[in-house]
Design a protein around this motif. Structure first.
Motif, PDB file in Angstrom:
ATOM      1  N   LEU A  10     149.299 -44.550 -87.568  1.00  0.00           N
ATOM      2  CA  LEU A  10     149.381 -43.404 -87.156  1.00  0.00           C
ATOM      3  C   LEU A  10     150.529 -43.233 -87.361  1.00  0.00           C
ATOM      4  O   LEU A  10     151.832 -44.168 -87.201  1.00  0.00           O
ATOM      5  N   VAL A  11     151.363 -42.598 -88.426  1.00  0.00           N
ATOM      6  CA  VAL A  11     152.463 -42.585 -89.425  1.00  0.00           C
ATOM      7  C   VAL A  11     152.819 -41.661 -90.060  1.00  0.00           C
ATOM      8  O   VAL A  11     152.336 -40.076 -90.552  1.00  0.00           O
ATOM      9  N   GLN A  12     153.826 -40.724 -90.023  1.00  0.00           N
ATOM     10  CA  GLN A  12     155.056 -39.111 -90.406  1.00  0.00           C
ATOM     11  C   GLN A  12     154.341 -39.457 -91.902  1.00  0.00           C
ATOM     12  O   GLN A  12     154.677 -40.500 -92.717  1.00  0.00           O
ATOM     13  N   ALA A  13     154.579 -38.017 -92.346  1.00  0.00           N
ATOM     14  CA  ALA A  13     154.645 -38.260 -94.045  1.00  0.00           C
ATOM     15  C   ALA A  13     155.787 -38.366 -94.078  1.00  0.00           C
ATOM     16  O   ALA A  13     156.916 -38.280 -94.215  1.00  0.00           O
ATOM     17  N   GLY A  14     155.593 -39.010 -95.643  1.00  0.00           N
ATOM     18  CA  GLY A  14     156.965 -39.530 -95.889  1.00  0.00           C
ATOM     19  C   GLY A  14     156.896 -41.141 -95.654  1.00  0.00           C
ATOM     20  O   GLY A  14     158.392 -41.337 -96.453  1.00  0.00           O
ATOM     21  N   GLY A  15     156.652 -41.462 -94.671  1.00  0.00           N
ATOM     22  CA  GLY A  15     155.814 -42.617 -94.626  1.00  0.00           C
ATOM     23  C   GLY A  15     155.801 -44.317 -94.947  1.00  0.00           C
ATOM     24  O   GLY A  15     154.768 -43.995 -96.062  1.00  0.00           O
ATOM     25  N   SER A  16     155.355 -45.739 -94.474  1.00  0.00           N
ATOM     26  CA  SER A  16     154.977 -46.298 -95.414  1.00  0.00           C
ATOM     27  C   SER A  16     153.805 -46.812 -94.149  1.00  0.00           C
ATOM     28  O   SER A  16     154.021 -46.839 -92.980  1.00  0.00           O
ATOM     29  N   LEU A  79     147.688 -53.637 -99.559  1.00  0.00           N
ATOM     30  CA  LEU A  79     147.771 -51.863-100.172  1.00  0.00           C
ATOM     31  C   LEU A  79     148.797 -51.857 -99.488  1.00  0.00           C
ATOM     32  O   LEU A  79     148.925 -51.939 -98.368  1.00  0.00           O
ATOM     33  N   GLN A  80     150.198 -51.660-100.117  1.00  0.00           N
ATOM     34  CA  GLN A  80     151.149 -51.108 -99.840  1.00  0.00           C
ATOM     35  C   GLN A  80     151.194 -49.620 -99.598  1.00  0.00           C
ATOM     36  O   GLN A  80     151.505 -49.001-101.049  1.00  0.00           O
ATOM     37  N   MET A  81     151.347 -48.597 -99.120  1.00  0.00           N
ATOM     38  CA  MET A  81     151.864 -47.688 -99.009  1.00  0.00           C
ATOM     39  C   MET A  81     152.566 -46.479 -98.851  1.00  0.00           C
ATOM     40  O   MET A  81     153.111 -46.832 -97.530  1.00  0.00           O
ATOM     41  N   ASN A  82     153.193 -46.148 -99.350  1.00  0.00           N
ATOM     42  CA  ASN A  82     154.452 -45.189 -99.785  1.00  0.00           C
ATOM     43  C   ASN A  82     154.560 -44.430 -99.527  1.00  0.00           C
ATOM     44  O   ASN A  82     153.407 -43.148-100.002  1.00  0.00           O
ATOM     45  N   LYS A  83     155.501 -43.607 -99.556  1.00  0.00           N
ATOM     46  CA  LYS A  83     155.354 -41.987 -99.192  1.00  0.00           C
ATOM     47  C   LYS A  83     154.165 -40.963 -99.359  1.00  0.00           C
ATOM     48  O   LYS A  83     153.601 -40.551-100.379  1.00  0.00           O
ATOM     49  N   LEU A  84     153.664 -41.484 -97.928  1.00  0.00           N
ATOM     50  CA  LEU A  84     152.321 -41.688 -97.383  1.00  0.00           C
ATOM     51  C   LEU A  84     152.452 -39.624 -97.464  1.00  0.00           C
ATOM     52  O   LEU A  84     153.305 -38.698 -96.731  1.00  0.00           O
ATOM     53  N   LYS A  85     151.217 -39.267 -97.895  1.00  0.00           N
ATOM     54  CA  LYS A  85     151.094 -37.882 -97.514  1.00  0.00           C
ATOM     55  C   LYS A  85     150.149 -37.519 -96.463  1.00  0.00           C
ATOM     56  O   LYS A  85     148.923 -38.654 -96.366  1.00  0.00           O
ATOM     57  N   PRO A  86     149.630 -36.345 -95.635  1.00  0.00           N
ATOM     58  CA  PRO A  86     148.727 -35.789 -95.011  1.00  0.00           C
ATOM     59  C   PRO A  86     147.880 -36.360 -95.059  1.00  0.00           C
ATOM     60  O   PRO A  86     146.314 -36.612 -94.744  1.00  0.00           O
ATOM     61  N   GLU A 108     132.084 -48.403-107.273  1.00  0.00           N
ATOM     62  CA  GLU A 108     131.749 -48.766-106.440  1.00  0.00           C
ATOM     63  C   GLU A 108     130.089 -49.104-106.206  1.00  0.00           C
ATOM     64  O   GLU A 108     130.398 -50.480-105.060  1.00  0.00           O
ATOM     65  N   ASP A 109     129.925 -49.884-106.748  1.00  0.00           N
ATOM     66  CA  ASP A 109     128.289 -50.346-106.778  1.00  0.00           C
ATOM     67  C   ASP A 109     128.517 -51.445-107.229  1.00  0.00           C
ATOM     68  O   ASP A 109     127.779 -52.619-107.208  1.00  0.00           O
ATOM     69  N   LYS A 110     129.708 -52.261-107.706  1.00  0.00           N
ATOM     70  CA  LYS A 110     129.576 -52.920-108.654  1.00  0.00           C
ATOM     71  C   LYS A 110     130.418 -53.972-107.115  1.00  0.00           C
ATOM     72  O   LYS A 110     130.830 -54.975-108.146  1.00  0.00           O
ATOM     73  N   TYR A 111     131.001 -53.666-105.869  1.00  0.00           N
ATOM     74  CA  TYR A 111     131.429 -54.529-105.306  1.00  0.00           C
ATOM     75  C   TYR A 111     130.348 -54.943-104.258  1.00  0.00           C
ATOM     76  O   TYR A 111     129.599 -53.562-103.730  1.00  0.00           O
ATOM     77  N   ALA A 112     130.217 -55.816-103.945  1.00  0.00           N
ATOM     78  CA  ALA A 112     129.133 -56.542-103.104  1.00  0.00           C
ATOM     79  C   ALA A 112     129.536 -56.729-101.785  1.00  0.00           C
ATOM     80  O   ALA A 112     128.511 -56.854-100.925  1.00  0.00           O
ATOM     81  N   TYR A 113     130.671 -57.137-101.299  1.00  0.00           N
ATOM     82  CA  TYR A 113     131.545 -56.856-100.209  1.00  0.00           C
ATOM     83  C   TYR A 113     132.244 -55.688 -99.178  1.00  0.00           C
ATOM     84  O   TYR A 113     133.475 -55.962-100.774  1.00  0.00           O
ATOM     85  N   TRP A 114     131.667 -55.873 -98.371  1.00  0.00           N
ATOM     86  CA  TRP A 114     132.826 -54.896 -97.998  1.00  0.00           C
ATOM     87  C   TRP A 114     133.598 -54.674 -96.159  1.00  0.00           C
ATOM     88  O   TRP A 114     132.490 -55.248 -95.714  1.00  0.00           O
ATOM     89  N   GLY A 115     134.314 -54.444 -96.315  1.00  0.00           N
ATOM     90  CA  GLY A 115     134.529 -54.459 -94.606  1.00  0.00           C
ATOM     91  C   GLY A 115     134.664 -53.057 -94.167  1.00  0.00           C
ATOM     92  O   GLY A 115     134.159 -52.284 -94.137  1.00  0.00           O
ATOM     93  N   GLN A 116     134.802 -53.165 -92.150  1.00  0.00           N
ATOM     94  CA  GLN A 116     134.866 -51.835 -92.221  1.00  0.00           C
ATOM     95  C   GLN A 116     135.421 -51.357 -91.946  1.00  0.00           C
ATOM     96  O   GLN A 116     134.760 -50.176 -90.926  1.00  0.00           O
ATOM     97  N   GLY A 117     136.351 -51.787 -92.094  1.00  0.00           N
ATOM     98  CA  GLY A 117     137.236 -50.258 -92.414  1.00  0.00           C
ATOM     99  C   GLY A 117     138.644 -50.296 -91.122  1.00  0.00           C
ATOM    100  O   GLY A 117     138.699 -50.558 -90.398  1.00  0.00           O
ATOM    101  N   THR A 118     139.672 -49.773 -92.036  1.00  0.00           N
ATOM    102  CA  THR A 118     141.199 -49.359 -91.158  1.00  0.00           C
ATOM    103  C   THR A 118     141.466 -48.178 -91.093  1.00  0.00           C
ATOM    104  O   THR A 118     141.725 -47.461 -91.889  1.00  0.00           O
ATOM    105  N   GLN A 119     141.821 -47.191 -90.175  1.00  0.00           N
ATOM    106  CA  GLN A 119     142.052 -45.762 -89.957  1.00  0.00           C
ATOM    107  C   GLN A 119     143.473 -45.669 -90.491  1.00  0.00           C
ATOM    108  O   GLN A 119     144.460 -46.061 -89.848  1.00  0.00           O
ATOM    109  N   VAL A 120     143.690 -44.691 -91.201  1.00  0.00           N
ATOM    110  CA  VAL A 120     145.357 -44.880 -91.378  1.00  0.00           C
ATOM    111  C   VAL A 120     145.208 -42.499 -91.200  1.00  0.00           C
ATOM    112  O   VAL A 120     144.731 -42.176 -92.038  1.00  0.00           O
ATOM    113  N   SER A 121     146.034 -42.416 -90.072  1.00  0.00           N
ATOM    114  CA  SER A 121     146.612 -41.607 -90.022  1.00  0.00           C
ATOM    115  C   SER A 121     147.871 -40.717 -90.767  1.00  0.00           C
ATOM    116  O   SER A 121     148.667 -41.562 -89.581  1.00  0.00           O
ATOM    117  N   VAL A 122     147.923 -39.762 -90.926  1.00  0.00           N
ATOM    118  CA  VAL A 122     149.392 -39.020 -91.628  1.00  0.00           C
ATOM    119  C   VAL A 122     149.644 -37.876 -90.837  1.00  0.00           C
ATOM    120  O   VAL A 122     148.911 -36.858 -91.456  1.00  0.00           O
TER     121      VAL A 122
END
Length: 124
Positions: A10-16, A79-86, A108-122
């Motif tokens: 969880l990060v505030q808007a504008g954060g990284s 994946l470096q994420m800056n200036k995050l928005k809601p 998307e169909d060209k990717y054979a492998y996928w992770g389980q995901g990580t949640q990002v909340s802004v």
């Protein structure tokens, strides 16, 4: 190949935030890698891709704010994420391709492998 994402939170808007994806198994078969994101009730959205040679490409909504990169050992994706928005709030997924290509992959169909995901909340 197994992919495990980390770094969400969880990060505030504008954060990284910096997301990581650790690949294990037959990593020598991996060519391009990418990040996608998805919110409930919506289709998965392309975020960014990096080719085997290091070329990058970004989705329009994140261009100029996010940076995709690979570690020297090639088993880690970032994946470096800056200036995050809601509107960046989503589950973020790492993906790896074994397509015989030197370019980035956005389909998307060209990717054979996928992770389980990580949640990002802004928060606003």
């Amino acid at each position: 190949v197994q992919l495990v994402e980390s770094g969400g939170g969880l990060v505030q808007a504008g954060g990284s935030l910096r997301l990581s994806c650790l690949a294990s198994g037959s990593i020598s078969s991996i060519t391009a890698m990418g990040w996608y994101r998805q919110t409930p009730g919506k289709e998965r959205e392309f975020v960014a891709s990096i080719s085997d040679g290091g070329s990058t490409y970004y989705g329009k909504s994140v261009r100029g704010r996010f940076t995709i990169s690979r570690g020297n050992a090639r088993n880690t994706l970032y994946l470096q994420m800056n200036k995050l928005k809601p509107e960046d709030t989503a589950m973020y997924y790492c993906a790896a391709s074994r397509e015989y290509t030197i370019v980035v992959i956005t389909r998307e169909d060209k990717y054979a492998y996928w992770g389980q995901g990580t949640q990002v909340s802004v928060s606003s």
